[in-house]
Scaffold this active site. Sequence first.
Site, PDB file in Angstrom:
ATOM      1  N   GLU A  72     -21.923  -6.179  55.805  1.00  0.00           N
ATOM      2  CA  GLU A  72     -22.519  -7.907  54.994  1.00  0.00           C
ATOM      3  C   GLU A  72     -21.482  -8.856  54.453  1.00  0.00           C
ATOM      4  O   GLU A  72     -21.425  -9.837  54.823  1.00  0.00           O
ATOM      5  CB  GLU A  72     -22.145  -7.862  53.306  1.00  0.00           C
ATOM      6  CG  GLU A  72     -22.464  -8.410  52.062  1.00  0.00           C
ATOM      7  CD  GLU A  72     -22.594  -7.844  50.955  1.00  0.00           C
ATOM      8  OE1 GLU A  72     -22.649  -6.990  51.129  1.00  0.00           O
ATOM      9  OE2 GLU A  72     -22.345  -8.274  50.275  1.00  0.00           O
ATOM     10  N   GLU A 113     -10.139 -14.208  43.075  1.00  0.00           N
ATOM     11  CA  GLU A 113      -9.034 -13.368  42.999  1.00  0.00           C
ATOM     12  C   GLU A 113      -8.810 -12.360  43.738  1.00  0.00           C
ATOM     13  O   GLU A 113      -7.673 -11.779  44.725  1.00  0.00           O
ATOM     14  CB  GLU A 113      -7.878 -12.893  41.415  1.00  0.00           C
ATOM     15  CG  GLU A 113      -8.244 -13.376  40.598  1.00  0.00           C
ATOM     16  CD  GLU A 113      -9.763 -14.864  40.004  1.00  0.00           C
ATOM     17  OE1 GLU A 113     -10.994 -14.360  40.696  1.00  0.00           O
ATOM     18  OE2 GLU A 113      -9.980 -15.321  39.470  1.00  0.00           O
TER      19      GLU A 113
END
Length: 373
Positions: A244, A357
């Site tokens: 991916e 993050e």
Amino acid sequence: MQLEFSEDDERFRQAARDWLAANAPTDTPPYDGQPARDYALSWLAKCHAGGWSGIGWPREYGGQSLAPSKLILWYEEYVRARAPSVLDCTFVSVNHAGPTLIALGTDEQKTFHLPRILEGKSVWCQGFSEPGAGSDLASLSTTGRVEGDEIVVNGQKIWTSFADIADYQELLIRTDPEQKRHRGLSWVICDMESPGITVRPIRNMAGVTHFAEVFYDDVRIPLSNVVGGLHDGWRTAMTTLGFERKTAAMGVQLALSIRIEDLIARAEPTPGSAMAERLADLRAEGAALRAMTYRTIFREPANPSEGSLMRLYFAELAQRIAQASMDVLGPEALTDTALTHDYLEAYSETIAGGTAEIQRNIIAERILGLPRE
Ligand SMILES: Cc1cc2nc3c(=O)[nH]c(=O)nc-3n(C[C@H](O)[C@H](O)[C@H](O)COP(=O)(O)OP(=O)(O)OC[C@H]3O[C@@H](n4cnc5c(N)ncnc54)[C@H](O)[C@@H]3O)c2cc1C
């Protein structure tokens, strides 16, 4: 970065360009539901008929065994032709479910699923995230109890893209309750028509039901649907995410440069104006992303975590482009449904596939060598 391509590469590029010019639809595809499924499968079937589906897959499984350096030419031509976004409901099947089966599936799994995927006959979704397990995937709690030659699944997934129109799912579950975290998980092929599955679509702020909650109530899955070994699902899941994050992202990254060029053409900025400067900055950023994409393709990254640099840069650039479209085009942008859709969807870029993050944590700890959080 300027790269030189061989004559063979240029012939390949021209063949791709010609085929796309004659065949690629350029209308805006439906965003969700059955119309999105029908549109995406028919486009994939057309690519297959033309010999262009799964071109990076090995020849023995219906692909063309093309090297990533050739694939990049295909994606460059693909985005230049304004062909449908590769992030449609066939993305999971072609770009990571299929490659995961090729890497770790049984002969039976490959024989059944791979042709269906390439011919545009099945849609897959990814059932990894749960209400209590997103960034910290290893804390997932959907269980699979082994009973004879079946696994009985109970629990819930969430944010499963295209679950409402998928035939199969990459389902990650805990099959060994004695084991913790990354151990004792299994990656199984779940038939979305199985009794006990309830799919509840979630409407996002762009007004589309792109993803869904999926509930499993005593869902029976044959043991033969395990991919990569019972209780060894973390290894399989990392294989899936590896696909991916690498080649699968190429088409999406290269498409950003085209969006910038389209915006510049539409805005017609006065040279030297603040708007022209802002668009020039975006063009430079698009070129930087393209160079980063090329670099990961043409040389093995010195550090496997470099993908996070690109993922983060891509996600935030996509948001800057979406914001610039609104600012630069003003009221005109608000009457353009495709543009407002892209703007609203862009907010999810820094969440999907690992939040900004988390990417920053990875860059800090694994690339910059800063202390662990
Ligand atoms: C458009 C879209 C499509 C998606 N499609 C799929 C799909 O098809 N299949 C699937 O399985 N999942 C899918 N997801 C889910 C996605 O993978 C998760 O949303 C993502 O991993 C974040 O998990 P979470 O939503 O549970 O947030 P949480 O992990 O709960 O995080 C909440 C907030 O806390 C922050 N945070 C968490 N941990 C840390 C930390 N250690 N340090 C600093 N900050 C932290 C996060 O950055 C975030 O801001 C999709 C999400 C989106 C937005």
